[in-house]
Motif scaffolding. Sequence first.
Motif, short mmCIF file in Angstrom:
data_model
loop_
_atom_site.label_atom_id
_atom_site.label_comp_id
_atom_site.label_asym_id
_atom_site.label_seq_id
_atom_site.Cartn_x
_atom_site.Cartn_y
_atom_site.Cartn_z
N GLU A 1 0.81 -1.22 0.00
CA GLU A 1 0.00 0.00 0.00
C GLU A 1 0.85 1.27 0.00
O GLU A 1 0.32 2.35 -0.27
CB GLU A 1 -0.94 0.00 1.22
CG GLU A 1 -2.09 -0.98 1.12
CD GLU A 1 -1.71 -2.40 1.47
OE1 GLU A 1 -2.61 -3.27 1.48
OE2 GLU A 1 -0.51 -2.67 1.72
N GLY B 1 0.92 -7.05 1.32
CA GLY B 1 -0.30 -6.30 1.57
C GLY B 1 -0.72 -6.32 3.04
O GLY B 1 -0.45 -7.30 3.76
N SER C 1 -4.01 -4.55 3.89
CA SER C 1 -5.35 -3.97 4.01
C SER C 1 -6.47 -4.78 3.36
O SER C 1 -7.62 -4.36 3.40
CB SER C 1 -5.36 -2.56 3.40
OG SER C 1 -5.09 -2.60 2.01
N LEU C 2 -6.18 -5.94 2.79
CA LEU C 2 -7.25 -6.72 2.14
C LEU C 2 -8.26 -7.23 3.16
O LEU C 2 -9.46 -7.28 2.88
CB LEU C 2 -6.66 -7.91 1.38
CG LEU C 2 -6.30 -7.71 -0.09
CD1 LEU C 2 -5.85 -9.02 -0.70
CD2 LEU C 2 -7.45 -7.12 -0.89
N ASP D 1 -12.43 -6.70 -1.46
CA ASP D 1 -12.82 -5.57 -2.29
C ASP D 1 -12.12 -5.63 -3.65
O ASP D 1 -10.90 -5.80 -3.73
CB ASP D 1 -12.45 -4.27 -1.58
CG ASP D 1 -12.81 -3.04 -2.38
OD1 ASP D 1 -14.00 -2.70 -2.44
OD2 ASP D 1 -11.88 -2.43 -2.96
N ARG E 1 -9.30 -3.01 -4.11
CA ARG E 1 -8.06 -3.33 -3.39
C ARG E 1 -7.30 -4.45 -4.10
O ARG E 1 -6.07 -4.43 -4.18
CB ARG E 1 -8.37 -3.72 -1.95
CG ARG E 1 -8.94 -2.59 -1.11
CD ARG E 1 -9.20 -3.05 0.33
NE ARG E 1 -9.91 -2.05 1.10
CZ ARG E 1 -9.33 -1.05 1.74
NH1 ARG E 1 -8.02 -0.92 1.69
NH2 ARG E 1 -10.05 -0.18 2.42
#
Length: 479
Positions: free
Chosen positions: A32, A57, A59-60, A69, A72
């Motif tokens: 990110e 990653g 934030s998934l 999402d 994402r």
Amino acid sequence: MKRLGTGIGWRPEIADAVERMPGIDWVETVAENVCPGHLPESLRRLRERGVTVVPHGVSLGLGGADRPDDGRLAALAERVEALGSPLVTEHIAFVRAGGSLTATPHLEAGHLLPVPRTRDALDVLCENVRIAQEALPVPLAVENIAALIAWPGEEMTEGQFLYELADRTGVRLLIDVANLHTNHVNRAEDPAKALAELPLEAIAYVHVAGGFERDGVWHDSHAHPVPRPVLDILSDLASRVSPPGVLLERDENFPEPAELEAELASIRRAVEAGAVERVKAEVRAAGNAVAARRQAAAPGGRREVRAEAPVRGEAGAPRCHRTGTAEATRGAFGRPEHRSVDEARQRLGVAQAALLSALVAGTPVPEGFDRVRVGVQARALAAKRADVVGKVAPELPEILGADYRTAFLGYAQTQPMTGGYRRDALTFAEHLLSAGRPGDAAARRELREWWLERSGPAPRSRRPVRRLARATRKVLLRR
């Protein structure tokens, strides 16, 4: 699986040092924090030298109740392509809860939180991993996380949970030995037992990091030296299988390059010590097999006697036997045909929303959780919010000075994060201005100007003033 070797987490603060470090085969960067169209020059130079770069990653939220999402996933895939990476990694965790699935307020944790080791959570995680695998252009590996709290009513150990996940999806595993140590201290879980239950052939690589203990709780800080117990777990893992790659993580409180190089040397020695034990085990197993064959072939010998071959990982290294076959494990912990993943999402969503609300919004702690530990986790989340917002918007600590942290922690008690950290910084500023703070008039004017410049889709100097924004500003300017 690609052999990666020894690596270190690439961070802007140590970029120059990483480029000069000897023996660095690969680096990992927080996905990110990378802009595909504007890669840091340091990463470009490393890639040109043939150093592998792996995006990691955060934030998934693959362990969350919602489906991953699409935006994402597309952004993560874009970073994989930009970095030319052979694989991509994420976490077995949830980072947000609530929303339309549960008809409750949407909340962001700003941190990786553990999923319950239950059939519902496993079903949802497996489907989310499959969705991610289909959307990503390279193989996916997922990481076990550290936890301060344990879910009540868990149905599997960590090793069983990871085994089932890998067996049902084919996903690779990123094993963090520091997180195994964290869970040993915080949840009394035996790291050797977890390693014995893991599908070691599925390991993509290994994380090593430091932390600290306070009041009987281990905090996985990534800001302290790697302790001996973590290196011992790494040696234990290396005695069972040859890890394709091992990486040192450090996210803040960066020491001098020489200290980082010394930690990398310690990591290499720990892996080598484990490899020696692995070879010894192979020699013993071979000797036992020869002795058993000789006994069976001797006059009067029992020909049925047979040495049991050790289970082997991808690299041919022996590892401990797992109890039962994949089919037996699935029978105990897998998903019966009548179970609905949609129903599992609903149940998991309600449970995760209740826990996250207790952590960030001050609602009652759900039944079965350790209230003291939930309080420790809540304070840790608020402290992390303060730290990250201070980095995302460094002007705020400058404007508020020594009062920044106290003011932010007070704000966090009543204002849970519902968007990202940048949105959180703006909401914090709005909160202060609405209360007529800070008390110093000059600082309040500076904070107001900062907020006005950033509160819209573009800086004031490059956008028209809309009525709603003008009305909001009038309210704030009267204070």
